[in-house]
Design a protein around this motif. Structure first.
Motif, PDB file in Angstrom:
ATOM      1  N   ASN A   5       0.856  -1.179   0.000  1.00 14.60           N
ATOM      2  CA  ASN A   5       0.000   0.000   0.000  1.00 14.60           C
ATOM      3  C   ASN A   5       0.901   1.241   0.000  1.00 14.60           C
ATOM      4  O   ASN A   5       1.547   1.545   1.003  1.00 14.60           O
ATOM      5  CB  ASN A   5      -0.898  -0.016   1.239  1.00 14.60           C
ATOM      6  N   VAL A   7       0.243   4.455  -0.046  1.00 13.17           N
ATOM      7  CA  VAL A   7      -0.292   5.717   0.456  1.00 13.17           C
ATOM      8  C   VAL A   7       0.474   6.232   1.682  1.00 13.17           C
ATOM      9  O   VAL A   7       0.952   7.363   1.669  1.00 13.17           O
ATOM     10  CB  VAL A   7      -1.804   5.591   0.726  1.00 13.17           C
ATOM     11  N   PRO A   8       0.645   5.504   2.766  1.00  9.58           N
ATOM     12  CA  PRO A   8       1.362   6.118   3.895  1.00  9.58           C
ATOM     13  C   PRO A   8       2.853   6.290   3.628  1.00  9.58           C
ATOM     14  O   PRO A   8       3.471   7.250   4.090  1.00  9.58           O
ATOM     15  CB  PRO A   8       1.126   5.158   5.047  1.00  9.58           C
ATOM     16  N   THR A  11       3.644   9.502   1.444  1.00  9.17           N
ATOM     17  CA  THR A  11       3.554  10.766   2.189  1.00  9.17           C
ATOM     18  C   THR A  11       4.732  10.930   3.143  1.00  9.17           C
ATOM     19  O   THR A  11       5.265  12.034   3.285  1.00  9.17           O
ATOM     20  CB  THR A  11       2.229  10.842   2.961  1.00  9.17           C
TER      21      THR A  11
END
Length: 54
Positions: A5, A7-8, A11
């Protein structure tokens, strides 16, 4: 699998590089170097010829 994943992790990567590129360069460039080259040390010297022993 949570590693796939993005996404984290994206960022975190983005904000860490943002901090590195905005905060650290002015701090590093603010240091003064004690051995600044003087203008008289930049004279052009005449090159010496090689004297071969044979």
């Amino acid at each position: 699998m949570p590693q796939l994943n993005p996404v984290p992790w994206f960022t975190i990567l983005f904000f860490s590089w943002l901090i590195f590129l905005t905060i650290l360069p002015p701090k590093v460039l603010a240091h003064k170097f004690p051995n600044e080259p003087s203008p008289e040390a930049t004279k052009a010297s005449k090159p010496q010829t090689w004297l071969w022993p044979w």
